[in-house]
Design an enzyme around this catalytic site. Sequence first.
Site, PDB file in Angstrom:
ATOM      1  N   TYR A  19     -26.483 -42.689  23.747  1.00 21.40           N
ATOM      2  CA  TYR A  19     -26.212 -41.348  24.256  1.00 21.40           C
ATOM      3  C   TYR A  19     -26.274 -40.326  23.136  1.00 21.40           C
ATOM      4  O   TYR A  19     -26.334 -40.679  21.955  1.00 21.40           O
ATOM      5  CB  TYR A  19     -24.863 -41.305  24.987  1.00 21.40           C
ATOM      6  CG  TYR A  19     -23.646 -41.290  24.088  1.00 21.40           C
ATOM      7  CD1 TYR A  19     -23.266 -42.431  23.371  1.00 21.40           C
ATOM      8  CD2 TYR A  19     -22.872 -40.145  23.946  1.00 21.40           C
ATOM      9  CE1 TYR A  19     -22.145 -42.420  22.549  1.00 21.40           C
ATOM     10  CE2 TYR A  19     -21.751 -40.121  23.126  1.00 21.40           C
ATOM     11  CZ  TYR A  19     -21.393 -41.260  22.429  1.00 21.40           C
ATOM     12  OH  TYR A  19     -20.302 -41.251  21.621  1.00 21.40           O
TER      13      TYR A  19
ATOM     14  N   LYS B 299     -25.886 -45.014  18.268  1.00 25.00           N
ATOM     15  CA  LYS B 299     -24.927 -44.284  19.118  1.00 25.00           C
ATOM     16  C   LYS B 299     -24.903 -44.892  20.523  1.00 25.00           C
ATOM     17  O   LYS B 299     -25.463 -44.343  21.470  1.00 25.00           O
ATOM     18  CB  LYS B 299     -25.301 -42.800  19.140  1.00 25.00           C
ATOM     19  CG  LYS B 299     -24.176 -41.908  19.641  1.00 25.00           C
ATOM     20  CD  LYS B 299     -24.461 -40.470  19.307  1.00 25.00           C
ATOM     21  CE  LYS B 299     -23.533 -39.501  19.996  1.00 25.00           C
ATOM     22  NZ  LYS B 299     -22.119 -39.664  19.670  1.00 25.00           N
TER      23      LYS B 299
ATOM     24  N   GLU C 156     -14.324 -43.724   9.918  1.00 24.44           N
ATOM     25  CA  GLU C 156     -14.508 -42.397  10.520  1.00 24.44           C
ATOM     26  C   GLU C 156     -13.436 -42.209  11.582  1.00 24.44           C
ATOM     27  O   GLU C 156     -12.581 -43.072  11.777  1.00 24.44           O
ATOM     28  CB  GLU C 156     -15.914 -42.279  11.135  1.00 24.44           C
ATOM     29  CG  GLU C 156     -16.214 -43.348  12.173  1.00 24.44           C
ATOM     30  CD  GLU C 156     -17.676 -43.412  12.600  1.00 24.44           C
ATOM     31  OE1 GLU C 156     -18.380 -42.396  12.570  1.00 24.44           O
ATOM     32  OE2 GLU C 156     -18.112 -44.518  12.976  1.00 24.44           O
TER      33      GLU C 156
ATOM     34  N   LEU D  10     -21.241 -43.690  12.281  1.00 28.79           N
ATOM     35  CA  LEU D  10     -22.301 -42.936  12.924  1.00 28.79           C
ATOM     36  C   LEU D  10     -22.786 -41.853  11.954  1.00 28.79           C
ATOM     37  O   LEU D  10     -21.964 -41.192  11.303  1.00 28.79           O
ATOM     38  CB  LEU D  10     -21.790 -42.281  14.218  1.00 28.79           C
ATOM     39  CG  LEU D  10     -22.907 -41.596  15.000  1.00 28.79           C
ATOM     40  CD1 LEU D  10     -23.799 -42.626  15.675  1.00 28.79           C
ATOM     41  CD2 LEU D  10     -22.354 -40.630  16.026  1.00 28.79           C
TER      42      LEU D  10
HETATM   43  N1  PMP Z   1     -18.635 -40.660  14.559  1.00 24.97           N
HETATM   44  C1  PMP Z   1     -18.442 -41.098  15.801  1.00 24.97           C
HETATM   45  C2  PMP Z   1     -17.900 -42.462  16.023  1.00 24.97           C
HETATM   46  C3  PMP Z   1     -18.764 -40.272  16.901  1.00 24.97           C
HETATM   47  O1  PMP Z   1     -18.583 -40.712  18.162  1.00 24.97           O
HETATM   48  C4  PMP Z   1     -19.249 -38.964  16.648  1.00 24.97           C
HETATM   49  C5  PMP Z   1     -19.563 -38.017  17.781  1.00 24.97           C
HETATM   50  N2  PMP Z   1     -20.405 -38.541  18.719  1.00 24.97           N
HETATM   51  C6  PMP Z   1     -19.419 -38.548  15.321  1.00 24.97           C
HETATM   52  C7  PMP Z   1     -19.101 -39.430  14.289  1.00 24.97           C
HETATM   53  C8  PMP Z   1     -19.959 -37.186  14.996  1.00 24.97           C
HETATM   54  O2  PMP Z   1     -21.346 -37.107  15.226  1.00 24.97           O
HETATM   55  P1  PMP Z   1     -22.037 -35.727  15.593  1.00 24.97           P
HETATM   56  O3  PMP Z   1     -21.697 -34.769  14.493  1.00 24.97           O
HETATM   57  O4  PMP Z   1     -23.473 -36.046  15.632  1.00 24.97           O
HETATM   58  O5  PMP Z   1     -21.473 -35.296  16.910  1.00 24.97           O
END
Ligand code: PMP
Length: 287
Positions: A33, A151, A183, A207
């Site tokens: 996603y 993701k 994270e 991620l």
């Molecule tokens: N880490 C995780 C585990 C996440 O789910 C997200 C948000 N989807 C992020 C980091 C941040 O990613 P982004 O800045 O691309 O939204």
Amino acid sequence: MSRTVYVNGEYLPEEDAKISIFDRGFLMADGVYEVTSVLDGKLIAFDGHAARLTRSLSELDMAAPVDMDELLAIHRELVKRNDIVDGLIYLQVTRGSPGDRDFVFPDPATTPSTLVLFTQSKPGLADNPAAKIGMSVISIEDLRWGRRDIKTVQLLYPSMGKMMAQKAGAGDAWLVEDGVVTEGTSNNAYIVKNGKIITRHLSNDILHGITRAAVLRYAKEAQMEVEERAFSIAEAQDADEAFVTSASAFVMPVVEIDGVKLGDGKPGKVALRLREIYLDESRKAAI
Ligand code: PMP
């Protein structure tokens, strides 16, 4: 009011949107996603999200249901049809429905992937009052799988983490593995010490946030010092400030970690400055 959503080539009222019970996204979390934010009716960092989607699909040998130009057109059409000024666009691709349940991947020639998108209207998304107060986080063990760089829609543990945080009266949880923070449940985590921004280096363990990439670029352009390495909860509690980044929260100050207030317990200068720069630059680059 009912939203117009997108399912496999069709724009439909949300009540009429249907997916098979045999869809592998439903049965096996075999899907990926993206969430892209919309400010003033325009998409923030669309190219980054499209690139990460392409990578997620390729890491899982999943076929892209449409090309990225078409994907942009679908995003824009949904913004238009749902009158989204500020909000989010959720996109999910799954390995489709082979018409039965089997662990083996179906042949993509006979089982096309499923593509679903829907909008979430969030008026005033960039003016979230929480950013002025900052949020508290608790630490929990990181029990996710080993390919967090992809993701996927396997969000049960992050969801459990948010519930643990809620129960503890905190805003979110930071995940800890081998004594260091990976994270947040749905964001990348940062601390600031003596003006230096510290955030975990990229690997399969986290991620690769699209917001992270932009924020680090803007920080470097603004002559801020950045160090990409892991840090512990104890180091974070001793930091001057902390924050998280994500496509929906942008840059969000963290003011308390496991009950320990950082500095004076207010959002830090670096976090607030980065939030301002990020929002300004993102609005300028929005498409
Ligand atoms: N880490 C995780 C585990 C996440 O789910 C997200 C948000 N989807 C992020 C980091 C941040 O990613 P982004 O800045 O691309 O939204």
